[in-house]
Write a protein that holds these residues in place. Sequence first.
Motif, PDB file in Angstrom:
ATOM      1  N   VAL A 169       0.563  -1.204  -0.042  1.00  0.00           N
ATOM      2  CA  VAL A 169       0.087  -0.002  -0.014  1.00  0.00           C
ATOM      3  C   VAL A 169       0.910   1.236  -0.061  1.00  0.00           C
ATOM      4  N   TRP A 170       0.529   2.242  -0.712  1.00  0.00           N
ATOM      5  CA  TRP A 170       1.261   3.331  -0.752  1.00  0.00           C
ATOM      6  C   TRP A 170       0.790   4.310   0.204  1.00  0.00           C
ATOM      7  N   THR A 171      -0.135   4.267   0.665  1.00  0.00           N
ATOM      8  CA  THR A 171      -0.581   5.317   1.598  1.00  0.00           C
ATOM      9  C   THR A 171      -2.249   4.777   2.260  1.00  0.00           C
ATOM     10  N   SER A 172      -2.485   5.163   3.396  1.00  0.00           N
ATOM     11  CA  SER A 172      -3.700   4.645   3.962  1.00  0.00           C
ATOM     12  C   SER A 172      -4.591   6.229   4.034  1.00  0.00           C
ATOM     13  N   ARG A 173      -3.936   7.236   3.497  1.00  0.00           N
ATOM     14  CA  ARG A 173      -4.866   8.650   3.439  1.00  0.00           C
ATOM     15  C   ARG A 173      -5.975   8.501   2.635  1.00  0.00           C
ATOM     16  N   GLN A 174      -6.611   9.608   2.707  1.00  0.00           N
ATOM     17  CA  GLN A 174      -7.860   9.747   1.883  1.00  0.00           C
ATOM     18  C   GLN A 174      -7.237  10.329   0.685  1.00  0.00           C
ATOM     19  N   VAL A 175      -7.629   9.658  -0.542  1.00  0.00           N
ATOM     20  CA  VAL A 175      -7.233  10.180  -1.969  1.00  0.00           C
ATOM     21  C   VAL A 175      -8.252  10.269  -2.713  1.00  0.00           C
ATOM     22  N   HIS A 176      -8.274  11.293  -3.486  1.00  0.00           N
ATOM     23  CA  HIS A 176      -9.336  11.731  -4.465  1.00  0.00           C
ATOM     24  C   HIS A 176      -8.721  11.859  -5.812  1.00  0.00           C
ATOM     25  N   LEU A 177      -9.192  10.751  -6.577  1.00  0.00           N
ATOM     26  CA  LEU A 177      -8.753  10.736  -8.056  1.00  0.00           C
ATOM     27  C   LEU A 177      -9.903  11.679  -8.857  1.00  0.00           C
ATOM     28  N   LEU A 178      -9.209  12.820  -9.389  1.00  0.00           N
ATOM     29  CA  LEU A 178     -10.329  13.454 -10.318  1.00  0.00           C
ATOM     30  C   LEU A 178      -9.907  13.549 -11.588  1.00  0.00           C
ATOM     31  N   GLY A 179     -10.682  13.266 -12.516  1.00  0.00           N
ATOM     32  CA  GLY A 179     -10.608  13.535 -14.046  1.00  0.00           C
ATOM     33  C   GLY A 179     -11.075  14.950 -14.629  1.00  0.00           C
ATOM     34  N   ILE A 180     -10.340  15.487 -15.194  1.00  0.00           N
ATOM     35  CA  ILE A 180     -10.911  16.703 -15.920  1.00  0.00           C
ATOM     36  C   ILE A 180     -10.409  16.785 -17.210  1.00  0.00           C
ATOM     37  N   GLY A 181     -11.217  17.238 -18.319  1.00  0.00           N
ATOM     38  CA  GLY A 181     -10.996  17.298 -19.694  1.00  0.00           C
ATOM     39  C   GLY A 181     -12.060  16.925 -20.639  1.00  0.00           C
ATOM     40  N   ASP A 182     -11.315  16.457 -21.586  1.00  0.00           N
ATOM     41  CA  ASP A 182     -12.328  16.270 -22.904  1.00  0.00           C
ATOM     42  C   ASP A 182     -12.727  14.611 -22.953  1.00  0.00           C
ATOM     43  N   SER A 183     -13.125  14.215 -24.265  1.00  0.00           N
ATOM     44  CA  SER A 183     -13.586  12.904 -24.447  1.00  0.00           C
ATOM     45  C   SER A 183     -12.626  11.779 -24.082  1.00  0.00           C
ATOM     46  N   VAL A 184     -11.167  12.262 -24.147  1.00  0.00           N
ATOM     47  CA  VAL A 184     -10.202  11.235 -23.755  1.00  0.00           C
ATOM     48  C   VAL A 184     -10.353  10.829 -22.362  1.00  0.00           C
ATOM     49  N   THR A 185     -10.617  11.637 -21.772  1.00  0.00           N
ATOM     50  CA  THR A 185     -10.778  11.405 -20.272  1.00  0.00           C
ATOM     51  C   THR A 185     -11.928  11.047 -19.958  1.00  0.00           C
ATOM     52  N   ARG A 186     -13.060  11.355 -20.675  1.00  0.00           N
ATOM     53  CA  ARG A 186     -14.526  10.929 -20.491  1.00  0.00           C
ATOM     54  C   ARG A 186     -14.622   9.247 -20.937  1.00  0.00           C
ATOM     55  N   GLY A 187     -13.747   8.921 -21.994  1.00  0.00           N
ATOM     56  CA  GLY A 187     -13.501   7.593 -22.420  1.00  0.00           C
ATOM     57  C   GLY A 187     -14.356   7.358 -23.802  1.00  0.00           C
ATOM     58  N   LEU A 188     -14.765   8.315 -24.504  1.00  0.00           N
ATOM     59  CA  LEU A 188     -15.288   8.039 -25.710  1.00  0.00           C
ATOM     60  C   LEU A 188     -14.635   7.222 -26.558  1.00  0.00           C
ATOM     61  N   GLY A 189     -15.133   6.087 -27.229  1.00  0.00           N
ATOM     62  CA  GLY A 189     -14.303   5.022 -28.027  1.00  0.00           C
ATOM     63  C   GLY A 189     -13.963   3.817 -27.357  1.00  0.00           C
ATOM     64  N   ALA A 190     -13.844   3.715 -25.943  1.00  0.00           N
ATOM     65  CA  ALA A 190     -13.691   2.611 -25.143  1.00  0.00           C
ATOM     66  C   ALA A 190     -15.155   1.569 -25.360  1.00  0.00           C
ATOM     67  N   LYS A 191     -14.878   0.305 -25.334  1.00  0.00           N
ATOM     68  CA  LYS A 191     -15.950  -0.637 -25.509  1.00  0.00           C
ATOM     69  C   LYS A 191     -17.004  -0.569 -24.358  1.00  0.00           C
ATOM     70  N   SER A 192     -16.620   0.057 -23.290  1.00  0.00           N
ATOM     71  CA  SER A 192     -17.341   0.177 -22.083  1.00  0.00           C
ATOM     72  C   SER A 192     -16.774   1.340 -21.155  1.00  0.00           C
ATOM     73  N   LYS A 193     -17.764   1.701 -20.272  1.00  0.00           N
ATOM     74  CA  LYS A 193     -17.190   2.831 -19.154  1.00  0.00           C
ATOM     75  C   LYS A 193     -16.051   2.244 -18.620  1.00  0.00           C
ATOM     76  N   LYS A 194     -16.072   1.075 -18.083  1.00  0.00           N
ATOM     77  CA  LYS A 194     -15.076   0.178 -17.343  1.00  0.00           C
ATOM     78  C   LYS A 194     -13.876   0.297 -18.101  1.00  0.00           C
ATOM     79  N   HIS A 195     -13.758   0.290 -19.430  1.00  0.00           N
ATOM     80  CA  HIS A 195     -12.508   0.305 -20.268  1.00  0.00           C
ATOM     81  C   HIS A 195     -11.743   1.524 -20.572  1.00  0.00           C
ATOM     82  N   SER A 196     -12.551   2.639 -20.035  1.00  0.00           N
ATOM     83  CA  SER A 196     -11.924   4.074 -20.066  1.00  0.00           C
ATOM     84  C   SER A 196     -10.572   4.148 -19.454  1.00  0.00           C
ATOM     85  N   TYR A 197      -9.579   4.736 -19.707  1.00  0.00           N
ATOM     86  CA  TYR A 197      -8.433   4.904 -19.113  1.00  0.00           C
ATOM     87  C   TYR A 197      -8.812   5.413 -17.511  1.00  0.00           C
ATOM     88  N   PHE A 198      -9.385   6.268 -17.490  1.00  0.00           N
ATOM     89  CA  PHE A 198      -9.820   6.668 -16.036  1.00  0.00           C
ATOM     90  C   PHE A 198     -10.228   5.589 -15.126  1.00  0.00           C
TER      91      PHE A 198
END
Length: 313
Positions: free
Chosen positions: A54-83
């Motif tokens: 484990v890297w840390t037990s702190r509260q960490v918030h992963l935040l995605g900001i941007g366009d369709s690349v971070t949204r995941g358009l083109g991935a075969k499902s939401k779970k396959h987006s890079y985010f």
Amino acid sequence: MTTTSMLRKPRTWLFIIATVVFVGVPAYIEFKLRRPVGEGPAGPSVAREPFDEVWTSRQVHLLGIGDSVTRGLGAKSKKHSYFERLRQNPEDEFEGMKGKHLSAVLPNLQATNVAVSGSTSLDHERVVFEELVPFAEDEFGLIVVTTGGNDLIHSYGRRPPKEGAMYGASLEQAQPWIEAFEDRLQRMVTRITELFPGGCLIFVGDIYDPTDGVGDAPSIFLPDWPDGLAIHAQYNQVIRRVAGRHEHVHVVPLHETFLGHGSHCRQFWRSHYDSADPTYWFYSNIEDPNDRGYDAIRRVFLNEIITQRDAFR
């Protein structure tokens, strides 16, 4: 001219025509038109060792900001987006990537993705300043960003170029918009940092090139753009320049990673040809990745995040 030589001449031409048809046409299809997407994993490998503890037990918030690349358009499902693949392996994860996700090393991870398909850097600045609110002091921010790509490609040459939709602009015409992008990105970094009083890391992807560095826009079915590569390069320089001013901001090399996987992926004579995987990583709309492209993006983001894992402690 003898009768024999007169007969031989048409046969010669027939042979040439047949050669062109039976050799030239398949070659044209193979090296100009065929763009196989391939199967299986794509992109660089990711080491196992960083996920052994484990890297840390702190509260960490992963935040995605941007366009369709971070949204995941083109991935075969939401779970396959890079985010989402950064956050958690999908059920059908490749064998070599199982267990290599952020939830495995950040047990108190939360995630929010405010990226919007079709948005530009002007939209991203508005989101950062108007829609995001400060996070708790005990929360560490892990922010992933893709911005600027739509500034370049919109409106695909259909309308006169302008800021935020500069396709077809000359380098001279685009210069004030490039400078404005730098100011805007700097303001965004400053504001995001302020939103995380508990500290944060920001990872910004640079902008890939679907023409594999050739710059021939017609190969991706768009109008010719003589200064396109030069403007694209300056946008990426801005991203690197802004990141270079801040120890907690890091560039993710999407441009380098995707070279050899665009419109010239089958052309073995190109300097960026990838003999191990000469396949196309773009979705049907040209500007977004396909499923394998998102796998590659997930990997390069993850590798950059790994280099900074001590900052979470």
